[in-house]
Scaffold this active site. Structure first.
Site, short mmCIF file in Angstrom:
data_model
loop_
_atom_site.label_atom_id
_atom_site.label_comp_id
_atom_site.label_asym_id
_atom_site.label_seq_id
_atom_site.Cartn_x
_atom_site.Cartn_y
_atom_site.Cartn_z
N GLY A 16 0.72 -1.24 -0.01
CA GLY A 16 0.10 0.15 0.05
C GLY A 16 0.85 1.28 0.01
N ALA A 17 1.96 1.13 0.92
CA ALA A 17 2.79 2.40 0.79
C ALA A 17 3.57 2.74 -0.51
CB ALA A 17 3.93 2.27 1.85
N LYS A 107 -5.19 -12.84 -3.24
CA LYS A 107 -5.53 -14.04 -4.21
C LYS A 107 -6.38 -14.99 -3.14
CE LYS A 107 -1.41 -14.92 -1.81
NZ LYS A 107 -0.29 -13.61 -1.40
N ILE A 138 4.71 -9.86 -12.48
CA ILE A 138 4.55 -10.57 -13.92
C ILE A 138 3.25 -10.28 -14.49
CG2 ILE A 138 4.82 -12.78 -14.94
CD1 ILE A 138 6.62 -13.64 -12.90
N ASP A 203 -0.41 -21.12 -0.54
CA ASP A 203 -0.35 -19.95 -1.43
C ASP A 203 -0.22 -20.08 -2.68
OD1 ASP A 203 0.49 -16.80 -1.55
OD2 ASP A 203 1.91 -18.00 -2.51
N LYS A 207 -3.33 -19.16 -5.75
CA LYS A 207 -2.78 -18.55 -7.05
C LYS A 207 -3.23 -19.20 -8.45
CE LYS A 207 0.91 -16.14 -4.83
NZ LYS A 207 2.13 -15.98 -4.53
#
Length: 440
Positions: A16-17, A107, A138, A203, A207
């Protein structure tokens, strides 16, 4: 003058930053691409006192991301809260129900609720953009949804988790154990304090579920994915892979088969000469097999603040154009419920490492059980431990040794059946190691 796209950012962690810093630096270029200015006017995070490297006073602060989503001064909500449910889900649902565009890097949220959220976005005629949710910087989402729309895709596979790729790379290059590499990855910030989600493959599975829907026009079905992690991989496996001309990677694979769409995540042996075998460290890569382009491999940074934020900002620029596309390249009403291909029917080559008792007849017994299951062996290697060799350099010590088998194409069911019988025969001293081979 064209009215700016008013953006609210929910979540001010590393990504976010970075989004705010990139927009500050590249606002003119983003405005040219989107056809109108982009203004971040509202932000939300858990800690208002944390120093993020820029002045927070220029933004309207919301303690709740859901309240940010409700703000009449926000046209587009950037959800970077994370998590499949809770505040992230409520924030996105709220924004879409009010006819606001959403950009997300989440995701887990999409893998679990993507179909529902896609329908909401379609009903309201707004965008739900998610390039940053898979493979960081990507542009794999746009490639599958837009650039390859004229192709029929037969298979895609990739390295989708930088933490696992970093660990496997270090283990291979430095001969370290999994535990040693994991500890170092945690120290460097590549792995979480609780690394289960990464190292056990979940994870990557989230995806892969998203990519499968885009590649094959199917509803997201994360529950259909077979998942194995990398915690059982040993330095011996990596050394054997090298000797045999392979390298071990944690891959997510989605493939059309005669029995349906096969989705699987597991450690995989890939030829050392392949493009994906060259991808080391925290880098990600995705290879797509399609009828027109044949094979296409995209390689790049799969995580990190700037890489992921780059994808988020690209989505914001797309939203600014006013163009709204179906979330998965196809309207939700036309997405198919894919027939699941059972993992037991998977067919391919296998690396099987057995810890057997070093005594006469063991190798023959193993080969017999493999033959009974119609499994043809491409090669068989025996590796005696240094201890066993020292104890009895000329004969058999009876101590456990490693017997490594490489099979020709065989089914998962036949491999498991043969190994079960080998175990019952008392030929092995430890549970077998099984790694699938993915050839080009």
């Amino acid at each position: 003058m064209t009215r700016p796209l008013r953006v609210g950012i929910a979540g001010l962690g590393t990504v976010g930053a970075s989004v705010i810093r990139i927009l500050d630096r590249q606002n003119e270029a983003v405005a040219q691409r989107g056809g109108r200015p982009v203004e971040v006017g509202a932000i939300s995070a858990r800690d208002r006192t944390k120093d993020r490297g820029f002045d927070l006073s220029r933004f309207t602060w919301f303690d709740s991301p859901v309240e940010l989503a409700r703000s009449t001064d926000v046209d587009c909500v950037v959800e970077l809260v994370g998590g499949a449910d809770g505040a992230a889900l409520e924030t996105v649902r709220t924004a879409l129900s009010l006819g606001k565009h959403v950009v997300t890097a989440n995701k887990a949220l999409l893998a679990k609720h993507g179909l529902e959220l896609a329908r909401m976005a379609e009903d309201k005629g707004v965008s739900l953009a998610f390039e940053a949710s898979v493979a960081g910087g990507i542009p794999i989402i746009k490639t599958l949804r837009e650039a390859l729309s004229a192709n029929r895709i037969s298979r895609l596979y990739g390295i989708l988790n930088g933490t696992c790729n970093y660990i496997l790379s270090r283990m291979e290059l430095e001969g370290l154990t999994f535990a040693e590499c994991l500890k170092d990855a945690q120290r460097l910030g590549y792995a979480e304090a609780d690394p289960t989600f990464d190292v056990e493959g979940f994870d990557t599975a989230h995806k892969l579920a998203i990519l499968t829907s885009l590649a094959f026009g199917t509803e997201i079905d994360a529950d259909a994915i077979y998942v194995e992690g990398i915690s059982s991989i040993t330095p011996l496996d990596l050394a054997m892979a090298k000797e045999l001309g392979f390298r071990i990677k944690l891959l997510g694979v989605a493939e059309r088969t005669k029995t349906g769409i096969e989705q699987r995540v597991h450690p995989t042996m890939v030829p050392r000469t392949s493009s994906i075998a060259q991808v080391m460290g925290v880098t990600n890569a995705v290879t797509i097999d399609a009828d027109a382009v044949r094979e296409l491999t995209l390689i790049g940074p799969g995580a990190g603040g700037d890489a992921t934020a780059s994808a988020v900002v690209a989505d914001i620029a797309d939203v600014a154009t006013g163009s709204v596309q179906p979330l998965f390249g196809t309207p939700t009403a036309r997405l198919e419920k894919a027939a699941r291909a059972p993992m037991q029917r998977h067919e391919g080559g296998y690396y099987v490492r057995l810890t057997v008792h070093d005594r006469p007849g063991v190798a023959a017994g193993v080969a017999t059980r493999m033959a009974e299951a119609d499994i043809s062996l491409e090669s068989i290697l025996q590796k005696r431990s240094e201890v066993a060799a020292t104890q009895d350099p000329h004969g058999r010590s009876g101590a456990p040794v490693s017997l490594v088998l490489i099979t020709y194409a065989a089914t998962e069911a036949s491999i498991r059946s043969a190994l079960e019988k080998i175990s019952r025969d008392g030929l092995i001293a430890e549970p077998p190691q099984v790694i699938r081979i993915e050839r080009e």
